[in-house]
Design a protein around this motif. Structure first.
Motif, short mmCIF file in Angstrom:
data_model
loop_
_atom_site.label_atom_id
_atom_site.label_comp_id
_atom_site.label_asym_id
_atom_site.label_seq_id
_atom_site.Cartn_x
_atom_site.Cartn_y
_atom_site.Cartn_z
N ALA A 1 14.35 -1.75 45.75
CA ALA A 1 13.24 -1.45 44.85
C ALA A 1 13.75 -0.80 43.56
CB ALA A 1 12.25 -0.50 45.55
N ARG A 2 12.84 -0.62 42.64
CA ARG A 2 13.18 0.05 41.39
C ARG A 2 13.86 1.39 41.66
NH1 ARG A 2 8.65 -0.39 39.06
NH2 ARG A 2 7.75 1.46 40.04
N THR A 3 15.01 1.59 41.00
CA THR A 3 15.76 2.83 41.15
C THR A 3 16.00 3.43 39.77
OG1 THR A 3 16.88 2.04 43.14
CG2 THR A 3 17.91 3.87 41.96
N SER B 1 14.19 8.56 56.75
CA SER B 1 13.67 9.87 57.17
C SER B 1 14.78 10.87 57.48
CB SER B 1 12.72 9.76 58.37
OG SER B 1 13.43 9.53 59.57
N TYR B 2 16.02 10.53 57.22
CA TYR B 2 17.13 11.48 57.30
C TYR B 2 18.06 11.18 56.12
CZ TYR B 2 19.00 7.37 59.75
OH TYR B 2 19.36 6.09 60.09
N THR B 3 19.04 12.06 55.88
CA THR B 3 19.96 11.84 54.76
C THR B 3 20.73 10.54 54.99
OG1 THR B 3 20.19 14.21 54.39
CG2 THR B 3 21.90 12.78 53.47
N ALA B 4 20.55 9.60 54.08
CA ALA B 4 21.14 8.27 54.28
C ALA B 4 22.63 8.26 53.94
CB ALA B 4 20.40 7.24 53.43
N ASP C 1 22.27 11.38 49.27
CA ASP C 1 21.20 10.45 48.90
C ASP C 1 20.24 10.29 50.07
OD1 ASP C 1 19.66 8.49 47.74
OD2 ASP C 1 21.14 6.89 48.00
N GLY C 2 18.93 10.32 49.75
CA GLY C 2 17.93 10.08 50.78
C GLY C 2 17.84 8.64 51.20
N GLY C 3 18.36 7.71 50.38
CA GLY C 3 18.41 6.31 50.77
C GLY C 3 17.62 5.40 49.86
N ASP D 1 15.92 9.13 42.07
CA ASP D 1 14.82 9.18 43.01
C ASP D 1 15.33 9.19 44.45
OD1 ASP D 1 15.77 6.63 42.79
OD2 ASP D 1 13.91 5.75 42.08
N ASN D 2 14.44 9.51 45.38
CA ASN D 2 14.76 9.64 46.80
C ASN D 2 15.84 10.68 47.07
OD1 ASN D 2 12.90 7.61 47.46
ND2 ASN D 2 14.43 5.99 47.22
N GLY D 3 15.92 11.69 46.21
CA GLY D 3 16.84 12.79 46.45
C GLY D 3 18.29 12.49 46.14
#
Length: 942
Positions: free
Chosen positions: A931-933, A335-338, A328-330, A299-301
């Protein structure tokens, strides 16, 4: 700012040059004998040449991914046949043992135990009768006869490479196989410590920048727990400011297994490791063939690819190449690539005639987000909960408006870039080897050169969330003094000038934030040379004498600006303005949301030369009794320069934001000191029976001052060598269906400096105070594995500990008045009394489908030394699944924090570690678990 003081290419100290010269002359390094990874009853590629049986069994263990225990005297010098081809583990072992006087007496998914066959026994008959259990054959109980002592290779926490059983070790060791790592899939190198009792891990900071503590050690980061790679430190001093060891290392598929030692002898053979060491042992092209590609999505890319390839070039040479790349989006998307980047490794192995050589090159270029505390509130029952408009598990204060901002780095205007996160570019070249001298003597050596550049940018929340009106009241006096025409104060969004809050239903809260940028380039050379030999005198003595040296040089540059934010996801910048009687702007407290340009500036250059000498003796007095003892003397010389500071006013009369910019004043403060320490350890183990062994150990260790303690305060005198005392008593039991390891321990730290680095929200500046105190901890660790009949098994790891401060009293100025504070008897900051990890699992369809449920419980803790900020107990539930779709394709799934539990790992250290304030206020900051990943992996073997 300072120019470079010295770098790693300068002339080394005589001691370091001596050690380095020995490495280059001998071409030597420590031999690493990888042991087990978890077995799978699937086909594997075996390539074991004909030769000597004991060496063949060790190669079988590495290639099969299991621990192999066998009577060494029954295998040493015996010829063995070649085993080559793709086959199951049981088939390969059957071929290897054909015609040998060895039989399997016990096997499970992790370990195979052999013993000498009784007279008249045909091992082929036993093999045909063997029943399948788990993933490798498990035969019926053996004929009654006391089996000889089995041998298992343990490499961590020792200076010699003589075979040693787990039951003979006189310290606590946990091994994580490659299969363990695949199945648990730790999200960071620090997170894997969750699988090891005795460690308290705060892995809520992301993939780097976390905290690890062991057995009541009251210091953060990696100041007392070391990472090693093939027995050589990843970083000599893991406590360098803003350069934790986990920033310098990533787990990928080139790691074969991990061995972790808690306390015990770790401090004898590894620098800065009184609490323990995690040794990452990499794959060898001589022991493994083939490779694997693993594709991961989440999730989150989240996207990641891991790959490795092992190739035997000849009977004496092997090569491994591999690494990973990830985006990874984070975990809390900003709001940017983490996260983005990866790591690559190339290793060349050589072994012949009892000699060995390893050449290893690792390059990392990886950028990850550093996650920090989030805003929370207390409900009516005093329990933490979300603030309206902000999800603490998924939202982030960082966003587009704080992505890039103009700040000042000393006197220089600069652009702060939050997206840089923790960005490490690192190259490390390692040489290790062993030279047989004959007569049981060996020459070992290791050499590692490392160069790296690390940037650490992040948005650090400060103070506590407060209403806009409360904030304006706190700055009213300063605003009226600066702008006499002030009739009222107002808050407005910085970019468009609209009133705050924009929506009637918004929470109306604001908070401070520090945009902190740190740069720490590091050049380092580590070298060790060691002589080991075996003597016979009242038993067998395995003796080692070693000398190691390190030379490293780094720069430390830091600047910071303080901003005002709304409390919301992707928070917008806020301006505080003074309005005149006509409603016009008479002045601004802030400037584009910036409360203070240049609220921190530091520049330092440090060089450290370290020399250590260690000696040890592992004395086998009888087949059942073993005693080992050793000592270490170490000296560090620190030589550096720190820039002096002054305060500038840039002269803009319309704002207060530029009135106090910290900048260099042109002076240089030198740092020059030398510290030394001497430690020793003695331990013993006694085998009560083939299944039960007891051990005990007493250690006097130390921690030398870190060079980074002087980065910002070069003239401090409160840093001394810290004496550390540790004692442990343990038992190891290995049964047919049940394994248990239990250890009771006690630790005592003396004269330990504790620093309170607190950000003053009123002045937008840090205030530091250091006090000296002791700590004492009593506790127990437990590891249990139960494998009853059928497909079920349960693993439990637990730590119970009670750590307290001692001799901790001082006077503190509060609201202008001196207040005597007493913290003696308080519990250690953030360490739970109880931490339990339970993993029930079921293996179905002949172990082709495996499902694990993980449960992790952490009892109530405190976020400050005053024990005023309580952090509630919490339970995390996770799920791991592995399905073998074919002999070469597997599918894995990992779910963390299945129930979205709000578990707080720490408060906000920026509010002070001494006294963060009681939890009676409505709003506060704390850092939660993620959070849940959900992540899915597809692995293709070839």
């Amino acid at each position: 700012m300072l120019g470079p003081v010295r770098n790693a290419s300068r002339a080394l100290s005589p001691a370091c040059a001596l050690v380095l010269g020995l490495q280059l002359c001998t071409g030597a390094g420590l031999i690493v004998l990888p042991a087990p990874a978890q077995a799978q009853e699937q086909q594997r590629e075996f390539d074991i040449p004909a030769g000597e049986l004991s060496q063949a069994l060790q190669r079988f263990a590495r290639q099969a991914g299991v621990q192999i225990l066998f009577p060494y005297d029954q295998a040493q010098g015996k010829p063995s046949r070649a085993v080559k081809g793709r086959m199951t583990i049981s088939a390969a072992l059957q071929r290897l043992l054909a015609g040998q006087r060895l039989v399997v007496v016990k096997s499970d998914r992790q370990r195979i135990t052999l013993r000498a066959a009784p007279a008249g026994h045909d091992p082929r008959t036993r093999q045909r009768r063997a029943t399948r259990r788990q993933s490798v054959p498990r035969p019926p109980p053996p004929e009654p006869a006391p089996p000889p002592q089995p041998i298992e290779i343990v490499v961590t926490g020792r200076a010699v490479s003589a075979p040693l059983t787990v039951s003979e070790t006189s310290y606590s060791l946990t091994a994580l196989s490659r299969s363990d790592l695949d199945l648990s899939a730790p999200l960071s190198s620090s997170a894997l410590f969750r699988q090891i009792p005795g460690f308290w891990v705060e892995s809520s900071g992301g993939e780097a920048g976390n905290n690890v503590r062991s057995r009541g050690i009251p210091t953060d980061g990696f100041s007392a727990v070391a990472f090693a790679e093939n027995g050589i430190p990843v970083q000599y001093d893991g406590a360098l400011g803003y350069l934790n060891t986990d920033q310098s290392f990533r787990i990928d598929d080139t790691v074969a297994r991990v061995e972790a030692v808690r306390g015990g002898p770790a401090s004898l053979f590894m620098p800065n490791a009184p609490g323990g060491v995690a040794n990452f042992i990499t794959r060898s092209g001589l022991d493994e063939q083939g490779g694997r590609i693993t594709l991961t999505g989440g999730d989150n890319g989240y996207r990641r690819i891991d790959a490795w390839q092992a190739l035997r070039l000849s009977e004496e040479w092997g090569v491994v190449a591999g690494g990973f790349y990830r985006r990874d989006g984070g975990r809390r998307p900003p709001s940017y690539t983490a996260d983005s980047g990866g790591q690559f490794r190339l290793s060349l192995d050589h072994r012949s005639a009892g000699n060995s050589l390893l050449l290893d090159l690792r390059h990392m270029d990886d950028r990850v987000t550093f996650y920090l505390p989030v805003p929370l509130r207390l409900d009516e029952e005093g329990e933490p909960e979300a603030i309206a408009g902000f999800d603490p598990l998924r939202d982030s204060l960082a966003g587009p408006e704080t992505l890039k901002l103009p700040l000042y780095n000393g006197r220089m205007p600069t652009e702060f870039d939050t997206s840089e996160g923790t960005h490490t570019r690192l190259t490390a070249l390692t040489m290790r080897g062993m030279l047989s001298l004959g007569g049981g003597s060996e020459w070992h050596g290791g050499l590692r050169w490392r160069t790296s550049e690390t940037i650490r940018n992040a948005l650090f929340p400060t103070g506590t969330p407060m209403t806009g009106q409360s904030y304006l009241a706190s700055i009213e006096d300063r605003m009226k003094a600066a702008f006499p025409d002030t009739a009222s104060l107002a808050l407005r969004y910085a970019l468009d000038g609209t009133e705050f809050p924009a929506e009637a239903g918004a929470n109306g809260l604001v908070t401070g934030g520090n945009l902190l940028a740190v740069s720490v380039p590091l050049d380092e050379v580590l070298a060790e040379t060691k002589l080991t030999t075996t003597l016979e005198a009242a038993g067998r003595h395995d003796i080692a004498l070693g000398i190691s040296g390190a030379h490293y040089a780094y720069r430390f540059d830091r600047y910071m600006g303080t901003v005002l934010l709304e409390v919301a996801d992707s928070a917008r910048l806020i301006d505080a303005v003074a309005l005149d009687a006509q409603g016009g702007i008479a002045g601004r407290y802030t400037d584009g949301g910036v409360q203070r340009y240049g609220s921190i500036f530091d520049s330092a250059r440090m060089t450290v030369d370290a020399l250590a000498v260690h000696a040890s003796d592992e004395w086998r007095m009888s087949p059942r009794l073993r005693i080992d003892f050793g000592a270490r003397w170490e000296v560090n010389r620190i030589d550096g320069q720190v820039a002096g500071q002054t305060t500038l006013d840039l002269g803009d009369p319309s704002t207060l934001a530029d009135d106090q910019i910290l900048a260099p004043d042109g002076t240089i403060i030198p740092v020059r000191r030398s510290d030394s320490g001497f430690g020793w350890s003695i331990g013993g183990s006694y085998e009560m029976s083939p299944d039960l062994a007891l051990f005990a150990r007493y250690t006097r260790s130390f921690r030398l001052p870190s060079a980074s303690n002087f980065n910002t305060t070069p003239l401090r005198t409160d840093q001394k060598t810290v004496p550390i005392t540790m004692a442990e008593l343990g038992a190891n039991y290995t049964g047919d269906t049940f394994d248990l390891s239990a250890t009771a321990f006690a630790t005592h730290f003396q004269r330990l400096p504790f620093s309170d680095f607190r950000f003053d929200f009123a002045t937008n500046a840090y205030v530091e105070q250091t006090e000296i105190a002791d700590t004492r901890t009593f506790g127990a660790e437990l590891e249990a594995f139960w494998n009853p009949a059928g497909p079920f098994e349960v693993t439990v790891q637990a730590t119970l500990q009670d750590g307290r401060y001692r001799n901790f009293s001082f006077t503190q100025v509060m609201d202008g008045e001196p207040v005597h504070r007493v913290f003696s008897g308080n519990r250690l900051i953030r360490v739970p009394r109880m931490a339990v990890r339970a993993v029930p699992a079921i293996a179905l369809i002949e172990d082709r489908l495996r499902i694990e449920l993980t449960g992790e419980y952490f009892s109530r803790r405190f976020g400050d030394i005053a024990n005023e900020q309580a952090l509630p107990a919490y339970l995390l539930v996770g799920l791991n699944l592995r399905a073998l779709l074919s002999d070469r394709i597997s599918l894995r799934a990992h779910v963390t924090n299945l129930t979205d539990t709000l578990g707080l790992t720490e408060g906000n250290p920026r509010n002070g570690s001494f006294d963060a304030g009681s939890s009676t206020g409505e709003y506060f900051f704390a850092r939660p678990e993620f959070a849940r990943t959900v992540r899915l992996e597809m692995a293709f073997e070839f």
